[in-house]
Design a protein around this motif. Sequence first.
Motif, PDB file in Angstrom:
ATOM      1  N   GLU A  85       0.788  -1.169   0.191  1.00 33.75           N
ATOM      2  CA  GLU A  85      -0.125   0.004  -0.176  1.00 33.75           C
ATOM      3  C   GLU A  85       1.033   1.304   0.058  1.00 33.75           C
ATOM      4  O   GLU A  85       0.444   2.342  -0.668  1.00 33.75           O
ATOM      5  N   GLN A  86       1.769   1.381   0.801  1.00 36.67           N
ATOM      6  CA  GLN A  86       2.990   2.345   0.876  1.00 36.67           C
ATOM      7  C   GLN A  86       3.366   2.625  -0.440  1.00 36.67           C
ATOM      8  O   GLN A  86       3.386   3.913  -1.114  1.00 36.67           O
ATOM      9  N   GLN A  87       3.937   1.438  -1.327  1.00 35.63           N
ATOM     10  CA  GLN A  87       4.509   1.499  -2.470  1.00 35.63           C
ATOM     11  C   GLN A  87       3.499   2.171  -3.414  1.00 35.63           C
ATOM     12  O   GLN A  87       3.938   2.911  -4.517  1.00 35.63           O
ATOM     13  N   LEU A  88       2.195   1.718  -3.618  1.00 34.77           N
ATOM     14  CA  LEU A  88       1.461   2.062  -4.464  1.00 34.77           C
ATOM     15  C   LEU A  88       0.979   3.598  -3.985  1.00 34.77           C
ATOM     16  O   LEU A  88       1.000   4.444  -5.164  1.00 34.77           O
ATOM     17  N   SER A  89       0.758   4.215  -2.621  1.00 37.57           N
ATOM     18  CA  SER A  89       0.755   5.351  -2.470  1.00 37.57           C
ATOM     19  C   SER A  89       1.996   6.570  -2.977  1.00 37.57           C
ATOM     20  O   SER A  89       1.649   7.589  -3.162  1.00 37.57           O
ATOM     21  N   PHE A  90       2.932   5.852  -2.914  1.00 36.01           N
ATOM     22  CA  PHE A  90       4.289   6.738  -3.301  1.00 36.01           C
ATOM     23  C   PHE A  90       4.206   6.586  -4.854  1.00 36.01           C
ATOM     24  O   PHE A  90       5.029   7.598  -5.238  1.00 36.01           O
ATOM     25  N   GLY A  91       3.513   6.004  -5.535  1.00 41.48           N
ATOM     26  CA  GLY A  91       3.778   5.762  -6.862  1.00 41.48           C
ATOM     27  C   GLY A  91       4.669   5.069  -7.426  1.00 41.48           C
ATOM     28  O   GLY A  91       5.264   5.025  -8.614  1.00 41.48           O
ATOM     29  N   LYS A  92       5.465   4.239  -6.490  1.00 42.21           N
ATOM     30  CA  LYS A  92       6.571   3.501  -6.938  1.00 42.21           C
ATOM     31  C   LYS A  92       6.163   2.205  -7.550  1.00 42.21           C
ATOM     32  O   LYS A  92       6.741   1.435  -8.273  1.00 42.21           O
ATOM     33  N   LEU A  93       4.743   1.779  -7.394  1.00 41.33           N
ATOM     34  CA  LEU A  93       4.186   0.504  -8.235  1.00 41.33           C
ATOM     35  C   LEU A  93       2.623   0.999  -8.356  1.00 41.33           C
ATOM     36  O   LEU A  93       2.139   2.279  -8.077  1.00 41.33           O
ATOM     37  N   ARG A  94       2.246   0.215  -9.333  1.00 41.32           N
ATOM     38  CA  ARG A  94       0.843   0.427  -9.673  1.00 41.32           C
ATOM     39  C   ARG A  94       0.182  -0.699  -9.825  1.00 41.32           C
ATOM     40  O   ARG A  94       0.462  -1.750  -9.829  1.00 41.32           O
ATOM     41  N   ALA A  95      -1.372  -0.565  -9.563  1.00 39.38           N
ATOM     42  CA  ALA A  95      -2.227  -1.823  -9.230  1.00 39.38           C
ATOM     43  C   ALA A  95      -2.912  -1.770 -10.755  1.00 39.38           C
ATOM     44  O   ALA A  95      -2.801  -0.858 -11.498  1.00 39.38           O
TER      45      ALA A  95
END
Length: 106
Positions: free
Chosen positions: A96-106
Motif C-alpha cells: 500500500e505504501q509503494q502504491l501510494s508513493f507511486g513506486k508501484l501501480r495496481a
Amino acid sequence: MKIFRKWGVGAVDVIKDNPYMLCANIPGIGFDKADAVARDLGMRENCAERIAAGLNFVLSYNMNQNGHVYLPQEKLIPAAVTLLGCTEEEAEDELEQQLSFGKLRA
C-alpha cells in the motif's frame, strides 16, 4: 566500481541508509546480495526497505522469468511472505505504501 560510478563519494552513505538501493540501481547486484549487506549493517528483517525490495524482486523475477508485467496481489503477497519471512500484513502494508508513493501501480 559500478557503485562508485553511480553515487560517487556518497556511495557509503547511500548504502548505509538503504542497502537495498544496490539491487534497485546496480546491475549484477541482486536481492540476496543486498539483503546480506543489510544484515551485516544490522537492519531489521521486517524493515520497510527490505519488504519494499522484496516486493520489487518478486515482481521483477516474474517479469524476467515468466514475461508477466502484472502480478495479482493474491499471488504477490504470498510470494513476498515466502521470500522475506514477514507477515502478510507487513507485506500488504508495504505494498500500500509503494502504491501510494507511486513506486508501484495496481
